[in-house]
Design a protein around this motif. Structure first.
Motif, mmCIF file in Angstrom:
data_model
loop_
_atom_site.group_PDB
_atom_site.id
_atom_site.type_symbol
_atom_site.label_atom_id
_atom_site.label_comp_id
_atom_site.label_asym_id
_atom_site.label_seq_id
_atom_site.Cartn_x
_atom_site.Cartn_y
_atom_site.Cartn_z
ATOM 1 N N LEU A 1 0.820 -1.212 0.000
ATOM 2 C CA LEU A 1 0.000 0.000 0.000
ATOM 3 C C LEU A 1 0.851 1.259 0.000
ATOM 4 N N ALA A 2 2.024 1.188 0.616
ATOM 5 C CA ALA A 2 2.895 2.364 0.667
ATOM 6 C C ALA A 2 3.331 2.799 -0.730
ATOM 7 N N ASP A 3 3.380 1.872 -1.682
ATOM 8 C CA ASP A 3 3.791 2.188 -3.052
ATOM 9 C C ASP A 3 2.627 2.228 -4.027
ATOM 10 N N ALA A 4 1.416 2.030 -3.537
ATOM 11 C CA ALA A 4 0.239 1.985 -4.405
ATOM 12 C C ALA A 4 -0.449 3.348 -4.443
ATOM 13 N N PRO A 5 -1.343 3.559 -5.407
ATOM 14 C CA PRO A 5 -1.978 4.876 -5.543
ATOM 15 C C PRO A 5 -3.247 5.058 -4.738
ATOM 16 N N PHE A 6 -3.614 4.084 -3.912
ATOM 17 C CA PHE A 6 -4.941 4.082 -3.326
ATOM 18 C C PHE A 6 -5.039 4.997 -2.111
ATOM 19 N N ALA A 7 -6.201 5.642 -2.003
ATOM 20 C CA ALA A 7 -6.444 6.583 -0.904
ATOM 21 C C ALA A 7 -7.454 6.049 0.100
ATOM 22 N N LYS A 8 -7.999 4.849 -0.134
ATOM 23 C CA LYS A 8 -8.990 4.262 0.750
ATOM 24 C C LYS A 8 -8.895 2.750 0.659
ATOM 25 N N LEU A 9 -9.105 2.071 1.786
ATOM 26 C CA LEU A 9 -9.045 0.610 1.828
ATOM 27 C C LEU A 9 -10.289 0.085 2.530
ATOM 28 N N ARG A 10 -11.062 -0.753 1.856
ATOM 29 C CA ARG A 10 -12.215 -1.411 2.469
ATOM 30 C C ARG A 10 -11.729 -2.639 3.223
ATOM 31 N N MET A 11 -12.181 -2.778 4.482
ATOM 32 C CA MET A 11 -11.691 -3.858 5.333
ATOM 33 C C MET A 11 -12.737 -4.205 6.378
ATOM 34 N N CYS A 12 -12.777 -5.479 6.760
ATOM 35 C CA CYS A 12 -13.794 -5.979 7.678
ATOM 36 C C CYS A 12 -13.270 -6.043 9.109
ATOM 37 N N VAL A 13 -14.183 -5.890 10.066
ATOM 38 C CA VAL A 13 -13.868 -6.172 11.464
ATOM 39 C C VAL A 13 -13.928 -7.679 11.711
ATOM 40 N N PHE A 14 -14.996 -8.310 11.226
ATOM 41 C CA PHE A 14 -15.144 -9.759 11.398
ATOM 42 C C PHE A 14 -14.350 -10.500 10.327
ATOM 43 N N PRO A 15 -13.850 -11.695 10.635
ATOM 44 C CA PRO A 15 -13.151 -12.488 9.623
ATOM 45 C C PRO A 15 -14.113 -12.927 8.525
ATOM 46 N N LYS A 16 -13.544 -13.481 7.466
ATOM 47 C CA LYS A 16 -14.326 -13.814 6.284
ATOM 48 C C LYS A 16 -14.205 -15.302 5.972
ATOM 49 N N SER A 17 -15.339 -15.927 5.655
ATOM 50 C CA SER A 17 -15.378 -17.327 5.236
ATOM 51 C C SER A 17 -16.021 -17.379 3.858
ATOM 52 N N TYR A 18 -15.201 -17.702 2.860
ATOM 53 C CA TYR A 18 -15.691 -17.653 1.482
ATOM 54 C C TYR A 18 -14.654 -18.328 0.606
ATOM 55 N N LEU A 19 -14.849 -18.254 -0.704
ATOM 56 C CA LEU A 19 -13.860 -18.792 -1.625
ATOM 57 C C LEU A 19 -12.477 -18.233 -1.298
ATOM 58 N N TYR A 20 -11.479 -19.098 -1.281
ATOM 59 C CA TYR A 20 -10.087 -18.710 -1.016
ATOM 60 C C TYR A 20 -9.905 -18.109 0.381
ATOM 61 N N ASN A 21 -10.852 -18.382 1.260
ATOM 62 C CA ASN A 21 -10.792 -17.863 2.632
ATOM 63 C C ASN A 21 -11.194 -18.955 3.610
ATOM 64 N N ALA A 22 -10.369 -19.992 3.681
ATOM 65 C CA ALA A 22 -10.666 -21.126 4.562
ATOM 66 C C ALA A 22 -9.796 -21.141 5.806
ATOM 67 N N ASP A 23 -8.808 -20.256 5.889
ATOM 68 C CA ASP A 23 -7.899 -20.244 7.039
ATOM 69 C C ASP A 23 -8.632 -19.757 8.283
ATOM 70 N N GLU A 24 -8.269 -20.321 9.414
ATOM 71 C CA GLU A 24 -8.851 -19.900 10.684
ATOM 72 C C GLU A 24 -7.955 -18.828 11.310
ATOM 73 N N PRO A 25 -8.498 -17.658 11.620
ATOM 74 C CA PRO A 25 -7.678 -16.609 12.240
ATOM 75 C C PRO A 25 -7.164 -17.023 13.615
ATOM 76 N N ASP A 26 -6.125 -16.357 14.058
ATOM 77 C CA ASP A 26 -5.575 -16.646 15.392
ATOM 78 C C ASP A 26 -6.485 -16.148 16.499
ATOM 79 N N ASP A 27 -7.204 -15.069 16.262
ATOM 80 C CA ASP A 27 -8.106 -14.535 17.280
ATOM 81 C C ASP A 27 -9.276 -13.833 16.605
#
Length: 585
Positions: free
Chosen positions: A235-261
């Motif tokens: 992100l430090a080298d990218a042009p983006f000025a906003k990042l969409r991000m979740c509070v809760f973890p995500k379970s979906y395609l390519y998202n099968a890992d279990e978070p640490d907390d």
């Protein structure tokens, strides 16, 4: 009994319920693809039925379902828990908790009061704490939160210079009635303050223009530390000025890992204690928000989403509100926070419009600093005219055409339009995740000349790149592989050169949209078309004409001052644009 939580498969297997499905959602119940929906909750599937967008019809549908079936009712949701007025005995002196006050706090940074208080019982629900600040711009109430290990925090956004006096109010005697004064000093160099709406566009509190050309990495803060650090470096080298991000973890395609907390104490295997938050989890989230702020990136915090296997999408009204108050009290003190009530609100089967309105009111109550707030759709769009919504946060409404609706949406809702998802540059098997870099950039330009802002995302399949694992930027972050970010940077630079740093829609040709600043700068975009020339009839006065290759990132200026009717030679390639700038005579 059948309700919003019932799966489509469960309802199909009951003859009475099936007849109701066939009456209210025949396109799904009788579809050859019905087997694909068997695991979906009815509360999600109603979003796919246009007739059930009518809330009265939807209520009739669920009322009919509630009258059939002989199953046991679902367990009730956890009730609300009122703070304990007798949490500390009468012999505890009021206001006796030691306080740690900050030194001079720069404008637009978190102003944090910390108190060493009691830790018996469950302070997350037993204790209510707030502080009333008095400063030159008036009084403001800021809710506090328990941060574990006997530490209580009140975190405000230092939005006014000068002295801030405060007094605490709490159901815990030792935390009630503490007073003091802190000083807010001038902002640090480069700090601009929170983003605010400016007509159909955005500015920071100090007047600096903000253009929310953003990206998405939904679950990046739920990944291993090394991957999070890699994301920040990217992100430090990218042009983006906003990042969409979740509070809760995500379970979906390519998202099968279990978070640490998780936001709540517990695990999927052992269950979660919905009365206790995990302070370590939230401290890391706060750190990431601060690190984004240092990069000049807005953290667009998604408060709810449907992609869940832990039960967070169906916590119940009381826990939803408890969670919201905790999150907003923790993060409202950061200048670079935006709120997004939900990603794809219509897929959260446990909530309806009344729920979203109630939850949005909670955010408004707990955020005294007025951060931007919106809500994001999957299929049916929300009513963005609602007064609590500051801007339109919308996703593609058609496989191909979305950014082309930008000027219409501006007129419809009278608010800035941010197309936070226009599909993703990538090569996975999902139609939303395999457009080319050229198509991504085209959609950015189509939105830009119509006076809006389009968001980026990337979903390249790692094995096709010779990489192991399933780290796709759109969810986990990591590194970018696509070809669109540099072109997005080029677009942002061109927009910044406009007189006010923004483009608005201008009268357009039937085959070509125009945007810019009326009477000063006009930008026309050819998109898919590839003309060899264009005849222009210029407004009175002298003009500079530039031919822009939006993909090659070049700007070629026609020699001399142009007037009247002009033939502009073009290279016969797609994705070209023209910029006309009025010159002083």
């Amino acid at each position: 009994m059948f309700d919003r939580a019932t799966t489509f498969g469960e309802a199909l297997e009951d003859p009475a319920a099936r007849s109701i499905l066939e009456r209210y959602m025949p396109g799904i119940a009788a579809s050859p693809m019905a087997t694909q929906f068997r695991g979906g909750r009815l509360g999600q599937l109603v979003a796919l039925v246009p007739a059930l967008e009518d809330l009265a019809e939807r209520e009739r549908f669920f009322a009919a379902l509630a009258e059939v079936g002989d199953g046991a009712p679902r367990p009730p949701y956890d009730p609300a828990i009122a703070p304990d007025p007798a949490y500390e005995p009468d012999d505890v002196a009021r206001g006796s908790a030691p306080a740690t006050l900050p030194g001079p706090t720069p404008l637009w940074e978190p102003l944090e009061l910390r108190f060493a208080g009691p830790s018996h019982g469950n302070p997350f629900v037993d204790v209510e704490l707030e502080a009333v600040f008095t400063r030159d711009s008036g009084q403001v109430r800021v809710g506090g939160f328990y941060d574990g290990d006997g530490v209580y925090v009140v975190r405000a956004l230092a939005d006014t210079e000068g002295p801030w006096s405060f007094q605490t109010r709490s159901t815990a005697r030792s935390l009630d009635g503490i007073t003091g004064t802190v000083e807010v000093v001038a902002a640090r160099d480069g700090a601009h303050g929170p983003v605010q709406v400016d007509g159909f566009h955005f500015r920071h509190a100090d007047g600096t223009r903000h253009r929310p050309l953003g990206t998405t990495a939904y679950a990046w803060t739920h990944q291993p530390e090394a991957l999070q650090q890699q994301t920040l470096a990217t992100l430090a080298d990218a042009p983006f000025a906003k990042l969409r991000m979740c509070v809760f973890p995500k379970s979906y395609l390519y998202n099968a890992d279990e978070p640490d907390d998780f936001p709540f104490v517990g695990s999927l295997a052992e269950g979660f204690d919905l009365t206790r938050f995990d302070p370590a989890h939230f401290r890391r989230l706060e750190q990431r928000v601060a690190e984004l702020g240092a990069l000049g990136i807005e953290a667009d915090i998604i408060l709810f989403h449907a992609y869940d296997r832990w039960g967070f999408a169906d916590l119940g009204p009381a826990v939803d509100e408890r969670y919201l108050r905790h999150v907003v009290r923790r993060l409202a003190g950061f200048a670079n926070v935006w709120w997004s009530m939900a990603n794809e609100y219509d897929l959260l089967w446990s909530k309806d419009i009344d729920d979203w309105e109630r939850l949005a009111a909670v955010v408004g109550e707990e955020d005294p600093f007025g951060h931007l707030n919106s809500i994001h759709n999957c299929r049916p769009v929300y009513d963005y005219a609602k007064p609590w919504i500051t801007h339109v946060s919308i996703q593609r409404v058609d496989v191909y055409r979305t950014a082309e609706n930008t000027d219409q949406w501006r007129e419809q809702w009278g608010k800035p339009v941010v197309i936070d998802e226009c599909a993703y540059e990538g090569d996975i098997d999902q139609g939303w995740g395999n457009i080319t870099g050229e198509e991504m950039v085209r959609r950015f330009w189509e939105g830009a000349v119509r006076g809006g802002y389009v968001g980026h995302g990337e979903t390249y399949y790692p094995p096709a790149l010779g990489l192991e694992g399933e780290v796709l930027w759109w969810s986990k972050g990591g590194v970018l592989h696509g070809t669109s970010p540099d072109r997005i940077r080029f677009l942002e630079q061109l927009q910044s050169e406009a007189p006010e740093g923004v483009w608005d829609p201008l009268p357009s040709d039937w085959d070509m949209p125009w945007g810019g600043a009326e009477g000063q700068v006009k930008v026309g975009y050819f998109g898919f078309n590839r003309p060899r020339f264009r005849n222009l009839i210029l407004d009175d006065g002298g003009w500079r004409i530039e031919v822009i290759d939006t993909w090659g990132m070049t700007v070629e200026t026609l020699p001399g001052v142009q007037r009247g009717q002009v033939r502009v030679e073009l290279p016969g390639r797609q994705f070209m644009a023209l910029r006309l700038t009025r010159l002083e005579d």
